[in-house]
Scaffold this motif. Structure first.
Motif, short mmCIF file in Angstrom:
data_model
loop_
_atom_site.label_atom_id
_atom_site.label_comp_id
_atom_site.label_asym_id
_atom_site.label_seq_id
_atom_site.Cartn_x
_atom_site.Cartn_y
_atom_site.Cartn_z
N VAL A 168 0.57 -1.31 -0.13
CA VAL A 168 0.15 -0.31 0.12
C VAL A 168 1.31 1.08 0.38
O VAL A 168 0.05 2.63 0.11
N GLY A 169 2.08 0.95 -0.40
CA GLY A 169 2.69 1.95 -0.06
C GLY A 169 3.11 2.56 1.53
O GLY A 169 3.80 4.31 1.29
N LEU A 170 3.25 2.45 2.40
CA LEU A 170 3.10 3.03 4.38
C LEU A 170 4.43 3.00 4.11
O LEU A 170 4.89 3.28 5.41
N MET A 171 5.87 1.64 3.53
CA MET A 171 6.60 2.17 4.10
C MET A 171 7.49 3.43 3.94
O MET A 171 7.32 4.29 2.96
N GLY A 172 7.86 3.64 5.04
CA GLY A 172 8.71 5.22 5.06
C GLY A 172 8.68 5.91 6.44
O GLY A 172 8.29 7.10 6.37
N ILE A 173 6.89 5.56 6.84
CA ILE A 173 6.02 6.22 7.52
C ILE A 173 6.35 5.28 8.88
O ILE A 173 6.99 4.25 9.23
N ASP A 184 -3.63 12.93 4.10
CA ASP A 184 -5.52 12.17 4.20
C ASP A 184 -4.87 10.63 3.20
O ASP A 184 -5.36 9.31 3.60
N GLY A 185 -3.91 10.84 2.52
CA GLY A 185 -3.61 10.08 1.28
C GLY A 185 -3.24 8.67 2.11
O GLY A 185 -3.76 7.11 2.21
N TYR A 186 -2.42 9.11 3.41
CA TYR A 186 -1.91 7.76 4.08
C TYR A 186 -2.91 7.48 5.31
O TYR A 186 -2.88 6.17 5.64
N LYS A 187 -3.63 8.16 6.10
CA LYS A 187 -4.84 7.86 6.81
C LYS A 187 -5.21 6.88 5.56
O LYS A 187 -5.65 5.63 6.52
N ASP A 213 -6.89 14.47 -1.81
CA ASP A 213 -6.61 15.68 -2.93
C ASP A 213 -6.62 14.46 -4.56
O ASP A 213 -6.54 13.24 -4.53
N TRP A 214 -5.96 15.76 -5.31
CA TRP A 214 -6.14 14.55 -7.19
C TRP A 214 -5.18 13.55 -6.53
O TRP A 214 -5.03 12.46 -7.30
N LYS A 215 -3.73 13.80 -6.28
CA LYS A 215 -2.54 12.66 -6.22
C LYS A 215 -3.16 11.29 -5.42
O LYS A 215 -2.88 10.80 -6.07
N ALA A 216 -3.63 11.83 -4.39
CA ALA A 216 -4.38 10.44 -3.25
C ALA A 216 -4.59 9.90 -4.28
O ALA A 216 -4.84 8.74 -3.85
N ILE A 218 -5.16 9.27 -7.55
CA ILE A 218 -4.72 8.19 -8.42
C ILE A 218 -4.18 7.71 -7.60
O ILE A 218 -4.19 6.46 -8.10
N ASP A 219 -3.28 7.87 -6.99
CA ASP A 219 -2.15 6.72 -6.45
C ASP A 219 -3.52 5.38 -5.75
O ASP A 219 -2.86 4.21 -5.54
N VAL A 220 -4.62 6.02 -5.08
CA VAL A 220 -5.06 4.76 -4.40
C VAL A 220 -5.82 3.77 -5.59
O VAL A 220 -6.18 3.19 -5.33
#
Ligand SMILES: Nc1ncnc2c1ncn2[C@@H]1O[C@H](COP(=O)(O)OP(=O)(O)OP(=O)(O)O)[C@@H](O)[C@H]1O
Length: 266
Positions: A168-173, A184-187, A213-216, A218-220
């Motif tokens: 899910v791309g949470l590495m680094g958190i 918001d995207g990471y939540k 937002d638009w970036k999050a 697209i990512d999700v």
């Protein structure tokens, strides 16, 4: 550094995840796969109606759908038409008044195998509003059954957490970050990850792009596209444009809880 986990998780007093046992070089996530083994299933909904206990009006009316394994199904439609209610029936949170929901695995030696509802995960609309804990790792492991009195189980859970965090791309958190402090995207990623750690075969998502937002967004959306390589997804959404490239099957829910297979109106 220590991170106390909820008593119920069986992981309390364990060390920070970064201090957990080293992961062997050859693990499933080294191949980029979220889960090892097959996650195949077939979902079938037959003549399902639902009305709240003590009422006469159907919220869902003779709903039929089927969805093959590892695909993404999208349900769209007007507000109040019954989409969330259908997700709750699929998740086993509401019992249909009539009809059958069947989730089977086609890979058993003895033919199709009926799976338990525990194989289904649901991510509600704005799931971050319901975070229960103070750290990312607690949120991910909250309520998991006692596993880590046994060191082998701790190790497996550690691998599983890393697989999901990668997916899910949470590495680094930081694992000890407060979930409410994330963007918001990471939540939203964390809420998704908390379901994926429980290894669902069918994942239901209610408006997963809402409020991002638009970036999050697209990512999700891309994240869901990746997930369907391994599990089956049903998404309720008004955000048809972002999801369209990844949708395998779509249905329109009309007022009165009437579901019809349809093309996306774009
Ligand atoms: N527990 C309940 N008891 C009675 N009626 C309910 C209950 N939950 C939902 N409803 C009604 O059922 C209908 C369908 O609601 P539902 O939330 O499933 O629609 P929806 O399509 O998901 O709407 P939205 O897009 O706004 O989330 C609505 O008229 C709602 O008021």
């Amino acid at each position: 550094m220590t991170s106390a986990l909820p008593d119920g998780s069986g992981l309390r007093h364990c060390r920070m995840v970064s201090n957990w046992p080293r992961v062997p070089a050859k693990t499933a996530f080294a191949t980029g796969k979220l889960y090892s083994g097959s996650r195949a299933l077939f979902l079938q909904v037959k003549d399902v109606s639902y009305r709240s206990p003590g009422t006469e009006v159907n919220i869902l009316n003779n709903v039929n759908l089927d969805l093959p394994q590892q695909s993404l199904g999208l349900i769209f439609g007007r507000s109040g038409s019954g989409k969330t209610t259908l997700l709750q029936v699929l998740a086993g949170l509401l019992a249909p008044s009539e009809g059958i929901v069947s989730i089977t695995s086609p890979l058993g030696d003895d033919g199709d195998r009926e799976l338990e509802f525990g194989t289904t995960g649901i991510v509600f609309q704005f799931p971050e509003r319901y975070f229960l804990t103070e750290t990312v790792v607690e949120e991910l492991t909250f309520g998991l059954s006692s596993r880590s009195q046994n060191p082998l189980m701790t190790h497996q859970l550690y691998i599983q957490l890393h697989q999901v965090a990668l997916a899910v791309g949470l590495m680094g958190i930081p694992w000890d970050a407060n979930p409410r402090s994330l963007s918001d995207g990471y939540k939203r990623r964390l809420a998704l990850a908390a379901q994926l750690v429980r290894r669902p075969r069918l994942l239901l998502l209610d408006e997963p792009l809402a409020g991002l937002d638009w970036k999050a967004r697209i990512d999700v959306a891309k994240l869901l596209a990746n997930l369907k390589k391994e599990i089956t997804l049903i998404v309720v959404s008004h955000d048809l444009k972002e999801l369209k490239p990844y949708v395998d099957k779509a249905w329109r829910m009309d007022p009165g809880g009437v579901l019809t297979e349809a093309s996306l109106p774009l």
